[in-house]
Scaffold this motif. Structure first.
Motif, PDB file in Angstrom:
ATOM      1  N   LEU A 142      38.891  18.146  68.089  1.00  0.00           N
ATOM      2  CA  LEU A 142      38.626  18.102  70.240  1.00  0.00           C
ATOM      3  C   LEU A 142      38.295  16.797  70.472  1.00  0.00           C
ATOM      4  O   LEU A 142      39.813  16.665  71.481  1.00  0.00           O
ATOM      5  N   LEU A 143      37.806  16.049  69.577  1.00  0.00           N
ATOM      6  CA  LEU A 143      37.897  14.762  70.195  1.00  0.00           C
ATOM      7  C   LEU A 143      39.121  13.626  70.283  1.00  0.00           C
ATOM      8  O   LEU A 143      39.419  13.465  68.621  1.00  0.00           O
ATOM      9  N   PRO A 144      39.766  12.996  70.742  1.00  0.00           N
ATOM     10  CA  PRO A 144      40.557  11.924  69.913  1.00  0.00           C
ATOM     11  C   PRO A 144      40.447  11.155  69.761  1.00  0.00           C
ATOM     12  O   PRO A 144      39.236  10.530  69.281  1.00  0.00           O
ATOM     13  N   THR A 145      41.725  10.365  68.963  1.00  0.00           N
ATOM     14  CA  THR A 145      41.249   9.031  68.265  1.00  0.00           C
ATOM     15  C   THR A 145      40.702   8.188  69.259  1.00  0.00           C
ATOM     16  O   THR A 145      41.238   7.821  70.392  1.00  0.00           O
ATOM     17  N   GLY A 146      39.794   7.720  68.226  1.00  0.00           N
ATOM     18  CA  GLY A 146      39.411   6.398  69.764  1.00  0.00           C
ATOM     19  C   GLY A 146      38.677   6.693  70.634  1.00  0.00           C
ATOM     20  O   GLY A 146      37.982   5.786  71.116  1.00  0.00           O
ATOM     21  N   VAL A 147      38.234   7.370  70.705  1.00  0.00           N
ATOM     22  CA  VAL A 147      36.747   7.897  71.949  1.00  0.00           C
ATOM     23  C   VAL A 147      35.516   8.207  71.085  1.00  0.00           C
ATOM     24  O   VAL A 147      35.253   8.842  70.457  1.00  0.00           O
ATOM     25  N   GLU A 148      34.807   7.829  71.755  1.00  0.00           N
ATOM     26  CA  GLU A 148      33.618   7.570  72.093  1.00  0.00           C
ATOM     27  C   GLU A 148      32.831   8.738  72.254  1.00  0.00           C
ATOM     28  O   GLU A 148      33.353   9.530  73.039  1.00  0.00           O
ATOM     29  N   PRO A 149      31.835   9.695  71.407  1.00  0.00           N
ATOM     30  CA  PRO A 149      31.398  11.525  71.479  1.00  0.00           C
ATOM     31  C   PRO A 149      31.074  11.400  72.398  1.00  0.00           C
ATOM     32  O   PRO A 149      30.553  12.256  73.130  1.00  0.00           O
ATOM     33  N   HIS A 150      29.148  10.551  72.548  1.00  0.00           N
ATOM     34  CA  HIS A 150      28.488  10.865  73.762  1.00  0.00           C
ATOM     35  C   HIS A 150      29.080  11.752  75.642  1.00  0.00           C
ATOM     36  O   HIS A 150      28.276  12.120  75.896  1.00  0.00           O
ATOM     37  N   ASP A 151      30.185  10.499  75.656  1.00  0.00           N
ATOM     38  CA  ASP A 151      30.402  10.761  76.942  1.00  0.00           C
ATOM     39  C   ASP A 151      31.865  12.099  76.906  1.00  0.00           C
ATOM     40  O   ASP A 151      32.552  12.129  78.337  1.00  0.00           O
ATOM     41  N   GLU A 180      28.795  -1.460  67.368  1.00  0.00           N
ATOM     42  CA  GLU A 180      29.729  -0.627  66.764  1.00  0.00           C
ATOM     43  C   GLU A 180      30.987  -1.187  67.471  1.00  0.00           C
ATOM     44  O   GLU A 180      31.330  -1.313  68.177  1.00  0.00           O
ATOM     45  N   GLU A 181      31.736  -0.253  66.358  1.00  0.00           N
ATOM     46  CA  GLU A 181      33.766  -0.516  67.315  1.00  0.00           C
ATOM     47  C   GLU A 181      34.303   0.779  68.488  1.00  0.00           C
ATOM     48  O   GLU A 181      34.144  -0.073  69.129  1.00  0.00           O
ATOM     49  N   LEU A 182      33.228   1.533  68.176  1.00  0.00           N
ATOM     50  CA  LEU A 182      33.407   2.666  69.433  1.00  0.00           C
ATOM     51  C   LEU A 182      32.717   2.022  70.917  1.00  0.00           C
ATOM     52  O   LEU A 182      33.410   2.883  71.901  1.00  0.00           O
ATOM     53  N   VAL A 183      32.133   1.156  70.984  1.00  0.00           N
ATOM     54  CA  VAL A 183      30.979   1.129  72.109  1.00  0.00           C
ATOM     55  C   VAL A 183      30.847  -0.472  71.631  1.00  0.00           C
ATOM     56  O   VAL A 183      31.419  -1.607  70.890  1.00  0.00           O
ATOM     57  N   SER A 184      30.944  -1.124  73.582  1.00  0.00           N
ATOM     58  CA  SER A 184      31.004  -2.726  73.992  1.00  0.00           C
ATOM     59  C   SER A 184      29.859  -3.229  72.738  1.00  0.00           C
ATOM     60  O   SER A 184      28.873  -3.252  72.681  1.00  0.00           O
ATOM     61  N   ASP A 185      30.830  -4.142  72.217  1.00  0.00           N
ATOM     62  CA  ASP A 185      29.731  -5.123  71.728  1.00  0.00           C
ATOM     63  C   ASP A 185      28.851  -6.287  71.962  1.00  0.00           C
ATOM     64  O   ASP A 185      27.902  -7.021  71.941  1.00  0.00           O
ATOM     65  N   VAL A 232      29.634  -6.120  61.824  1.00  0.00           N
ATOM     66  CA  VAL A 232      29.840  -4.061  62.129  1.00  0.00           C
ATOM     67  C   VAL A 232      28.925  -2.850  60.952  1.00  0.00           C
ATOM     68  O   VAL A 232      28.694  -2.947  59.657  1.00  0.00           O
ATOM     69  N   LEU A 233      28.178  -2.285  61.655  1.00  0.00           N
ATOM     70  CA  LEU A 233      27.759  -0.816  61.333  1.00  0.00           C
ATOM     71  C   LEU A 233      28.379   0.424  62.270  1.00  0.00           C
ATOM     72  O   LEU A 233      27.656   0.639  62.919  1.00  0.00           O
ATOM     73  N   ASN A 234      28.887   1.261  61.569  1.00  0.00           N
ATOM     74  CA  ASN A 234      29.783   2.156  61.737  1.00  0.00           C
ATOM     75  C   ASN A 234      29.211   3.477  61.416  1.00  0.00           C
ATOM     76  O   ASN A 234      28.734   3.573  60.860  1.00  0.00           O
ATOM     77  N   PRO A 235      28.598   4.047  63.147  1.00  0.00           N
ATOM     78  CA  PRO A 235      28.137   5.443  63.094  1.00  0.00           C
ATOM     79  C   PRO A 235      28.816   6.319  62.505  1.00  0.00           C
ATOM     80  O   PRO A 235      28.498   7.545  61.982  1.00  0.00           O
ATOM     81  N   VAL A 236      30.515   6.397  62.494  1.00  0.00           N
ATOM     82  CA  VAL A 236      31.195   7.457  61.752  1.00  0.00           C
ATOM     83  C   VAL A 236      31.820   7.995  62.741  1.00  0.00           C
ATOM     84  O   VAL A 236      31.616   9.242  62.544  1.00  0.00           O
ATOM     85  N   GLU A 237      30.913   8.379  63.701  1.00  0.00           N
ATOM     86  CA  GLU A 237      31.793   9.130  64.937  1.00  0.00           C
ATOM     87  C   GLU A 237      32.992   9.509  65.738  1.00  0.00           C
ATOM     88  O   GLU A 237      33.314  10.299  66.303  1.00  0.00           O
ATOM     89  N   GLY A 238      33.636   8.523  64.839  1.00  0.00           N
ATOM     90  CA  GLY A 238      35.033   9.106  65.108  1.00  0.00           C
ATOM     91  C   GLY A 238      36.030   7.465  64.995  1.00  0.00           C
ATOM     92  O   GLY A 238      35.577   6.554  63.842  1.00  0.00           O
ATOM     93  N   LEU A 239      37.462   7.953  64.355  1.00  0.00           N
ATOM     94  CA  LEU A 239      37.908   6.798  63.634  1.00  0.00           C
ATOM     95  C   LEU A 239      39.403   6.021  65.213  1.00  0.00           C
ATOM     96  O   LEU A 239      39.522   6.359  66.852  1.00  0.00           O
ATOM     97  N   ASN A 287      45.096   3.099  58.250  1.00  0.00           N
ATOM     98  CA  ASN A 287      44.795   2.112  57.284  1.00  0.00           C
ATOM     99  C   ASN A 287      43.886   3.408  56.704  1.00  0.00           C
ATOM    100  O   ASN A 287      43.646   3.094  55.368  1.00  0.00           O
ATOM    101  N   LYS A 288      44.537   4.625  56.395  1.00  0.00           N
ATOM    102  CA  LYS A 288      43.859   5.809  55.723  1.00  0.00           C
ATOM    103  C   LYS A 288      42.077   5.865  55.783  1.00  0.00           C
ATOM    104  O   LYS A 288      42.209   6.157  54.501  1.00  0.00           O
ATOM    105  N   ASP A 289      41.701   4.904  56.668  1.00  0.00           N
ATOM    106  CA  ASP A 289      40.011   5.874  56.152  1.00  0.00           C
ATOM    107  C   ASP A 289      39.599   6.717  56.383  1.00  0.00           C
ATOM    108  O   ASP A 289      40.176   7.772  57.660  1.00  0.00           O
ATOM    109  N   ASP A 290      38.337   6.951  56.026  1.00  0.00           N
ATOM    110  CA  ASP A 290      37.412   8.095  56.160  1.00  0.00           C
ATOM    111  C   ASP A 290      35.834   8.002  56.012  1.00  0.00           C
ATOM    112  O   ASP A 290      35.276   7.184  56.055  1.00  0.00           O
ATOM    113  N   TYR A 291      35.587   9.045  56.524  1.00  0.00           N
ATOM    114  CA  TYR A 291      34.179   9.401  55.783  1.00  0.00           C
ATOM    115  C   TYR A 291      33.029   8.395  55.318  1.00  0.00           C
ATOM    116  O   TYR A 291      32.548   7.775  55.158  1.00  0.00           O
ATOM    117  N   PHE A 292      33.830   7.903  53.914  1.00  0.00           N
ATOM    118  CA  PHE A 292      33.556   8.090  52.246  1.00  0.00           C
ATOM    119  C   PHE A 292      34.147   6.423  52.470  1.00  0.00           C
ATOM    120  O   PHE A 292      33.295   5.645  51.744  1.00  0.00           O
TER     121      PHE A 292
END
Length: 353
Positions: free
Chosen positions: A83-92, A298-303, A319-326, A333-338
């Motif tokens: 459901l969650l689109p690319t680049g979108v932070e899931p909280h809102d 983190e990338e998806l939230v203002s620094d 950066v410390l990424n909570p891996v909430e989205g890409l 870059n074909k990044d993933d959870y790992f």
């Protein structure tokens, strides 16, 4: 007009026509590229293009980690729609009408639970009356953490509705989340991710037993990778001299608990929470007193706040990424959870020396 003047005029007219033609070509090329970029962006960031596939188990997931684990276990036997689109932070984020349509036709709806998706109760109520979709909170079985401050995930009345008679048997984790400020960021620890992966596998087998062997095999492959990641975090973080981390968003509680770290957050469980000036001063003192060298963002939230604190304390950011989205760049870059979790480990090892 002399012969020479006529020739000059002809050359000027020809140049003018060629210039206009070149300008038109450039204009059309630009419009075509723009159109392709728009279409490409729509395809990458919208779930409206996702389709239910007949003959496969259709699974709708709420955000990236659940999607990634489900796709890995489901393999060729499952059609997984995130459901969650690319680049979108899931909280809102909140679902759209097409999401309701797809989920109504699916066999499984997998969400994190633990209070992350405050919109789930109303979403489930809005599904078609004849839907047979099974809703599962995949964090069930994780020992949940409580945290101070507003969680920002829509608890309260709306969250308590999730435990009405219609969903009374779903998740004891969810009931805890209704009573307390539960930290929902379970997936950030590989130890919790293993529990989530097992719940996903069991759910797939339950709705699609004919493909049990494939689900079991792919789950075992995923679990092996998670176990290896867990071992790396355990081994490498056990030897670092420092154990304190300062993060922008309180999303690393499970990671800290499982690998012997202490988390200090500028904001609360919700990345939208605003710290006071006194909070910043207090954290700046902590950073100086403990000899902390980096403030994590983190990338998806203002620094902005992380950089403000880093400036106040005279340290750097990382950066410390909570891996909430890409992000789109990570997709490219074909990044993933790992890969993202391995980058987290590398950054932690640098910061904690």
């Amino acid at each position: 007009m002399t012969v020479m003047q006529k020739k000059t005029q002809v050359r000027l007219d020809r140049s003018s026509r060629l210039g206009k033609r070149s300008t038109l070509k450039l204009l059309w090329s630009g419009l075509l590229i723009l159109s392709l970029l728009v279409l490409s962006a729509c395809g990458q960031n919208s779930t409206s293009t996702a389709k239910i596939v007949e003959g496969k188990v259709n699974v709708v997931t709420t955000f990236y980690p659940v999607y990634a684990f489900t796709a890995a276990i489901g393999g060729e036997d499952a059609n997984v729609i995130n459901l969650l689109p690319t680049g979108v932070e899931p909280h809102d984020w909140t679902p759209k009408s097409q999401d309701i349509v797809n989920t109504s036709k699916a066999q499984l709806f997998l969400y994190n639970g633990a209070g992350l998706e405050g919109w789930v109760p109303n979403f489930l109520k809005s599904l078609n009356n004849d839907t047979k979709v099974k809703a599962v909170a995949v964090s069930e079985g994780v020992k949940l953490l409580t945290a101070e401050g507003d969680d920002g995930h829509g608890h309260g009345e709306e969250h308590e509705e999730e435990h009405s008679e219609d969903h009374a048997d779903e998740s004891s984790n969810e009931q805890q989340a209704a009573d307390h400020h539960i930290d929902p960021h379970t997936w950030v620890s590989p130890k919790s991710a293993m529990i989530m992966a097992e719940n996903i596998k069991k759910s797939l087998v339950e709705v699609d037993p004919s493909h049990k062997d494939g689900y079991e095999q792919r789950y075992n492959e995923l679990r092996t990778k998670l176990e290896a990641l867990d071992q790396r975090f355990t081994n490498e973080l056990s030897s670092v001299p420092n154990k304190e981390i300062v993060v922008s968003h309180q999303a690393f509680g499970y990671l800290a608990r499982d690998y012997g770290l202490t988390q200090h957050a500028i904001m609360g469980l919700s990345p939208d929470a605003e710290p006071t000036g006194q909070d910043i001063v207090k954290l700046a003192k902590l950073v100086k007193d403990e000899g902390i060298k980096y403030i994590f963002f983190e990338e998806l939230v203002s620094d902005k706040l992380a950089k403000t604190l880093a400036s106040e304390a005279g340290v750097q950011t990382m950066v410390l990424n909570p891996v909430e989205g890409l992000t789109q760049e990570q997709v490219n870059n074909k990044d993933d959870y790992f890969t993202l979790m391995q980058k987290n480990l590398q950054n932690l090892l640098i910061a904690l020396q």
